[in-house]
Write an enzyme that holds these catalytic residues in place. Sequence first.
Site, PDB file in Angstrom:
ATOM      1  N   LYS A   1       0.987  -1.046   0.023  1.00  0.00           N
ATOM      2  CA  LYS A   1       0.134  -0.044   0.032  1.00  0.00           C
ATOM      3  C   LYS A   1       0.888   1.413   0.123  1.00  0.00           C
ATOM      4  O   LYS A   1       0.548   2.128  -0.542  1.00  0.00           O
ATOM      5  CB  LYS A   1      -0.854  -0.122   1.106  1.00  0.00           C
ATOM      6  CG  LYS A   1      -1.914   1.374   1.431  1.00  0.00           C
ATOM      7  CD  LYS A   1      -2.625   1.698   0.439  1.00  0.00           C
ATOM      8  CE  LYS A   1      -3.768   2.693   0.574  1.00  0.00           C
ATOM      9  NZ  LYS A   1      -3.378   3.820   1.090  1.00  0.00           N
TER      10      LYS A   1
ATOM     11  N   GLU B   1       1.223   6.744  -6.956  1.00  0.00           N
ATOM     12  CA  GLU B   1       0.029   7.678  -6.834  1.00  0.00           C
ATOM     13  C   GLU B   1       0.855   9.185  -7.005  1.00  0.00           C
ATOM     14  O   GLU B   1       0.535   9.915  -7.754  1.00  0.00           O
ATOM     15  CB  GLU B   1      -0.607   7.702  -5.637  1.00  0.00           C
ATOM     16  CG  GLU B   1      -1.865   8.443  -5.866  1.00  0.00           C
ATOM     17  CD  GLU B   1      -2.635   8.482  -4.528  1.00  0.00           C
ATOM     18  OE1 GLU B   1      -2.976   9.372  -3.810  1.00  0.00           O
ATOM     19  OE2 GLU B   1      -2.806   7.217  -3.925  1.00  0.00           O
TER      20      GLU B   1
END
EC number: 1.1.1.44
Length: 484
Positions: free
Chosen positions: A185, A192
């Site tokens: 993550k 991102e």
Amino acid sequence: MSIKGDIGVIGLAVMGQNLILNMNDNGFKVVAYNRTASKVDEFLAGEAKDTNIIGAYSLEDLAAKLEKPRKIMLMVRAGEVVDQFIDALLPHLEAGDIIIDGGNSNYPDTNRRTITLAEKGIRFIGTGVSGGEEGARHGPSIMPGGNEEAWPFVKPILQAISAKTDKDEPCCDWVGKEGAGHFVKMVHNGIEYGDMQLICEAYQFLKDGLGLNYEEMHAIFADWKNTELDSYLIDITADILAYKDADGEPLVEKILDTAGQKGTGKWTGINALDFGIPLTLITEAVFARCVSAFKDQRVAVSQLFNKTITPISDDKKEWIEAVRKALLASKIISYAQGFMLIREASENFEWNINYGATALLWREGCIIRSAFLGNIRDAYEANPGLVFLGSDPYFQNILQSAMADWRKVVAKSIEIGIPMPCMAAAITFLDGYSSEHLPANLLQAQRDYFGAHTYERTDKPRCSFFHTNWTGRGGNTASTTYDV
């Protein structure tokens, strides 16, 4: 006898509430708890009205209302708060019960919690959840890791509430032991950062370098959705560029150019340095946000240098296509570097992460969801030992065919004064990574000259180390430190 809940959720901020509603929609009986009891009442009377969601008003009450083995998901702020809730829960749990941390915890904390709770008989899962409020409500990307003994008990719930691909595959699967889920993550969040900055660089080149207006840029990004660039971030960028303020002017033009960050991009960069992985693009994306934060200083310095960007007068259609190719190629490098970091951590901690399956976790539901994640999955399924994503024939072909335009865009941005840290970092990385010879021979000679750090020779076997007395003065003492 009262009906028992399938799972309990602690934390009724928006993410917690939406996950609970998602679980309820999928037929699970959920027990909701919040430290502030009034929040439970408000939730039950509001969003959860006329559902099967059960309220709990103490941790003891929560534990009593759950089927065994108890499954309790924490949706609270990462850090000490997680440990505080775990400590408070323990007196009410039994051996075999399961605690799930669904926050953005740092993976070393998840490593520690998995081990210490296993010693107490409690099975711990640390899971990344991506997709924001909308994803939590209708299907997020879920990346669980921790104590694998717990996975069969929570798998039906987590896979049911996760996003699904167009083939109905859940964007949720077991990542690996201990902190593997939270590590993946973290890298997701780093990618991102990179994706967003790359899009911003393309936007500035189109706006300032080509002199395009917002209607033209909206049309370009909308068109790019029909190419390999198809992704959630390209989609929302097209929407943002078309959005008008009350006066009819583009709203984005009125938004102050200072970007915030929550720290997960920084974590990714720090771990890359610790593992010795050249995560150049993502770290530049973090630094770009840092530079943006110095608004007053930037305004002052801009007046010192009188920089004027003159739009390019050449064929704009050719330049727009060149920017598209540069953006796509740079994005491939960002993901390639991210998977290099995941591979290094997986091998270091013996997590045995499946890289193709990891790409599938991000295919839908999360912020970086994009069409070419399917191609990444295919690449790792065809070659599980793939070290560099750009070596896969599909991605190698894209990088090779984009090279000339990629260089042209980066060079032109430098020439006319448009900052392009991530696209430049991407092509510089590939130039270095694809070079048989680099000037590190001189660098190592310098290290040996001033610090007796030794060096290897091209005419001798690897791992044979030598030291030269470069000045003719001093002894032959060699440093014992060659690599970090």
